[in-house]
Write a protein that holds these residues in place. Structure first.
Motif, PDB file in Angstrom:
ATOM      1  N   GLN A 109       0.414  -1.002   0.277  1.00  9.27           N
ATOM      2  CA  GLN A 109      -0.084  -0.227   0.069  1.00  9.27           C
ATOM      3  C   GLN A 109       1.027   1.676  -0.428  1.00  9.27           C
ATOM      4  N   GLU A 110       0.750   2.026  -0.725  1.00 14.13           N
ATOM      5  CA  GLU A 110       0.805   3.537  -1.438  1.00 14.13           C
ATOM      6  C   GLU A 110       0.602   4.447  -0.676  1.00 14.13           C
TER       7      GLU A 110
ATOM      8  N   GLY B  71      -1.918   7.525   0.335  1.00 13.89           N
ATOM      9  CA  GLY B  71      -2.975   7.724  -0.363  1.00 13.89           C
ATOM     10  C   GLY B  71      -3.694   6.610  -1.673  1.00 13.89           C
ATOM     11  N   GLU B  72      -3.399   5.183  -1.072  1.00 16.42           N
ATOM     12  CA  GLU B  72      -3.643   4.342  -2.099  1.00 16.42           C
ATOM     13  C   GLU B  72      -4.480   2.641  -1.734  1.00 16.42           C
ATOM     14  N   GLY B  73      -5.210   2.578  -1.698  1.00 16.85           N
ATOM     15  CA  GLY B  73      -6.108   1.221  -1.169  1.00 16.85           C
ATOM     16  C   GLY B  73      -4.693   0.495  -1.701  1.00 16.85           C
TER      17      GLY B  73
ATOM     18  N   VAL C 135      -2.898  -3.255  -2.729  1.00 16.93           N
ATOM     19  CA  VAL C 135      -3.060  -4.042  -4.225  1.00 16.93           C
ATOM     20  C   VAL C 135      -2.185  -5.002  -3.788  1.00 16.93           C
TER      21      VAL C 135
ATOM     22  N   SER D 203     -13.853   2.639  -7.928  1.00 14.15           N
ATOM     23  CA  SER D 203     -14.333   3.992  -7.883  1.00 14.15           C
ATOM     24  C   SER D 203     -14.874   4.298  -6.386  1.00 14.15           C
TER      25      SER D 203
ATOM     26  N   SER E  75     -12.639  10.613  -2.102  1.00 15.89           N
ATOM     27  CA  SER E  75     -11.253  10.944  -1.853  1.00 15.89           C
ATOM     28  C   SER E  75     -10.987  11.051  -0.541  1.00 15.89           C
TER      29      SER E  75
ATOM     30  N   THR F  62      -9.488  -6.532  -4.295  1.00 16.01           N
ATOM     31  CA  THR F  62      -9.049  -5.454  -4.810  1.00 16.01           C
ATOM     32  C   THR F  62      -9.890  -4.869  -4.356  1.00 16.01           C
TER      33      THR F  62
ATOM     34  N   SER G 276      -9.359   2.769  -3.437  1.00 11.98           N
ATOM     35  CA  SER G 276      -8.237   3.508  -3.209  1.00 11.98           C
ATOM     36  C   SER G 276      -8.588   4.780  -1.851  1.00 11.98           C
TER      37      SER G 276
END
Lengths: 113, 114
Positions: A37-38, A40-42, A44, B5, B9, B104, B107
């Motif tokens: 995970q980076e 600001g992202e979910g 992966v 999506s 955010s 999955t 974000s």
């Protein structure tokens, strides 16, 4: 409740060094997944291991599932700054049909140039 | 694998208000999962949302605080109600990718309650 102990929690190394992250449990898992995970992202997905003793390689990353399917390791060779991130292991409970993953607490890896 | 999506955010909200987070999946899925990730921490499952039935909540999470909707097989919302600063966190939705394909994730929604 199935627990996954992940270590180390933090790791800061120089570019080019090798490292290993461990994920251990007293419970058996039908599969174990590794995510990165980076900010600001979910998370992966990097890999899923399902067979005891299985070894999978993804470029410089080597993943191993323990023979008893209770533990796993992630080894990174010649780490690069792009490997920086939060690494999470997650287990699918054995015999379960509830699809609920158990996550480790994560390893925050920083690779310095 | 599915593409999710998630929005918004990020948001900054006043305490006592509510925020609804949306997740749209590009394929039909039976179950959707909502997680909370507190700063620097791992993921904690809030609830599992099945289309056409009530969501199943994990210990420590209740429907009044985190109501979930699942109107169809591609969409779900999570509402964080009557927010307090302790609710400041990242909220993530997720779907299963099938055996051996992992999960999955969206974000994430970075929520700050002031």
């Amino acid at each position: 409740t199935q627990l996954l102990e992940q270590s180390p929690q933090f790791l800061s190394i120089q570019e080019g060094e090798n490292l290993t992250v461990y994920c251990n449990s007293s419970s058996v898992f039908s599969s174990l997944q590794w995510y990165r995970q980076e900010p600001g992202e979910g998370p992966v997905l990097l890999v899923t291991v399902v067979t005891g003793g299985e070894v999978k390689k993804l470029k410089r990353l080597t993943f191993q599932f323990g023979d008893a399917r209770k533990d796993s390791s992630l080894h990174i060779t010649a780490a690069q700054p792009g490997d920086t991130g939060l690494y999470l292991c997650a287990g699918d409970p054995a015999g379960g049909s509830n699809y609920k993953l158990t996550f480790g607490k994560g390893t925050l890896l920083t690779v310095n140039p | 694998s599915a593409v999710i999506s998630q929005k918004p955010s990020r948001d900054i909200c006043q305490r006592g208000t509510s925020l609804t987070i949306q997740c749209q999946v590009d394929s039909q899925v039976t179950m959707m999962f909502w997680y909370r990730q507190q700063p620097g921490q791992s993921l904690t499952l809030i609830a599992t949302a099945n289309q056409g039935s009530e969501a199943t909540y994990e210990s420590g999470f209740v429907i009044d605080k985190f109501p979930i909707s699942r109107p169809n097989l591609t969409f779900s919302t999570l509402t964080v109600s009557n927010m307090s600063p302790e609710d400041s966190s990242i909220y993530l939705c997720s779907v299963e990718g099938g055996w051996g394909y992992g999960y999955t994730f969206g974000s994430g929604t970075r929520l700050t309650v002031v």
